[in-house]
Every structure is written in structure tokens, then in C-alpha cells.
Design a protein around this motif. Structure first.
Motif, PDB file in Angstrom:
ATOM      1  N   LYS A 147       0.843  -1.195   0.000  1.00  0.00           N
ATOM      2  CA  LYS A 147       0.000   0.000   0.000  1.00  0.00           C
ATOM      3  C   LYS A 147       0.880   1.247   0.000  1.00  0.00           C
ATOM      4  N   THR A 148       0.470   2.230  -0.781  1.00  0.00           N
ATOM      5  CA  THR A 148       1.170   3.508  -0.806  1.00  0.00           C
ATOM      6  C   THR A 148       0.617   4.406   0.288  1.00  0.00           C
ATOM      7  N   LYS A 149       1.199   5.575   0.453  1.00  0.00           N
ATOM      8  CA  LYS A 149       0.748   6.507   1.492  1.00  0.00           C
ATOM      9  C   LYS A 149      -0.694   6.959   1.264  1.00  0.00           C
ATOM     10  N   ASP A 150      -1.104   7.034   0.003  1.00  0.00           N
ATOM     11  CA  ASP A 150      -2.477   7.471  -0.268  1.00  0.00           C
ATOM     12  C   ASP A 150      -3.486   6.320  -0.241  1.00  0.00           C
ATOM     13  N   GLY A 151      -3.012   5.095   0.071  1.00  0.00           N
ATOM     14  CA  GLY A 151      -3.912   3.955   0.222  1.00  0.00           C
ATOM     15  C   GLY A 151      -4.105   3.107  -1.015  1.00  0.00           C
ATOM     16  N   SER A 152      -3.532   3.495  -2.145  1.00  0.00           N
ATOM     17  CA  SER A 152      -3.653   2.652  -3.336  1.00  0.00           C
ATOM     18  C   SER A 152      -2.719   1.446  -3.206  1.00  0.00           C
TER      19      SER A 152
END
Length: 105
Positions: free
Chosen positions: A54-59
């Protein structure tokens, strides 16, 4: 219990990959003992993968490998995993980033 049913019980999280290590034969088809140096290939077959990192933006960034891929493993690392009903087989849990590559025929 088959490999598929016991491996499905373990679902890797995030970008982790469950690999069954390939153990090369120590005896040729003709019965000749093979030296350890010629049989050592650090590879395994992907049994299960997590959904991805997961990336910081949740994707989610999916794993680079899929079930059934033969992968090149690092010499060290991986977490050994014992699966019920799979005695004699070596399973390791790696992060997707730890795998060195996909081996193609």
C-alpha cells in the motif's frame, strides 16, 4: 491433504509471497550421484501472493509475480514456514522486493 488446500489456508499479507523451494535431485536418472555444486540453483515456485504493497495514499501496488511462477531466490533471507500435511517440503515467505527475478523456460 493437497498442496493447494493447505497453501490456501496461508494468505500472505501486503507484498509478501509464499514460495515452495525447488530442491534439485542429487541423483541423475541413470543413478549417478551429482555433486552439490552442479545441483545448487536457488529457485522456487510461487504458491501464494498477497494483494500488494500500500502507498501513502492507500492505493495498492500489486506483486510482480503470480501463482505458479518460478522465481530466483536470494541466497539468504526468507522466513521458513511449516504447512500442515506438507512435511518434507520447504516453504519460505519473502517480500516481493526480495525476489531477484522470474525464471522462464
Amino acid at each position: 491433504m493437497s498442496l493447494v488446500s493447505s497453501a490456501r489456508r496461508l494468505v500472505p499479507l501486503l507484498d509478501r509471497v509464499l514460495v515452495e523451494k525447488v530442491v534439485p535431485p542429487t541423483v541423475s536418472a541413470g543413478g549417478i550421484l551429482l555433486p552439490e555444486t552442479t545441483t545448487k540453483v536457488n529457485s522456487g515456485v510461487v504458491v501464494a501472493t498477497g494483494p500488494g504493497a500500500k502507498t501513502k495514499d492507500g492505493s495498492v501496488i500489486p506483486c510482480d509475480v503470480k501463482n505458479g511462477d518460478t522465481v530466483l531466490l536470494p541466497e539468504y533471507g526468507g522466513t521458513p514456514v511449516k504447512l500442515e500435511g506438507q512435511e518434507g517440503k520447504e516453504f519460505l515467505l519473502y517480500r516481493n522486493d526480495d525476489l531477484l527475478g522470474i525464471l522462464q523456460d
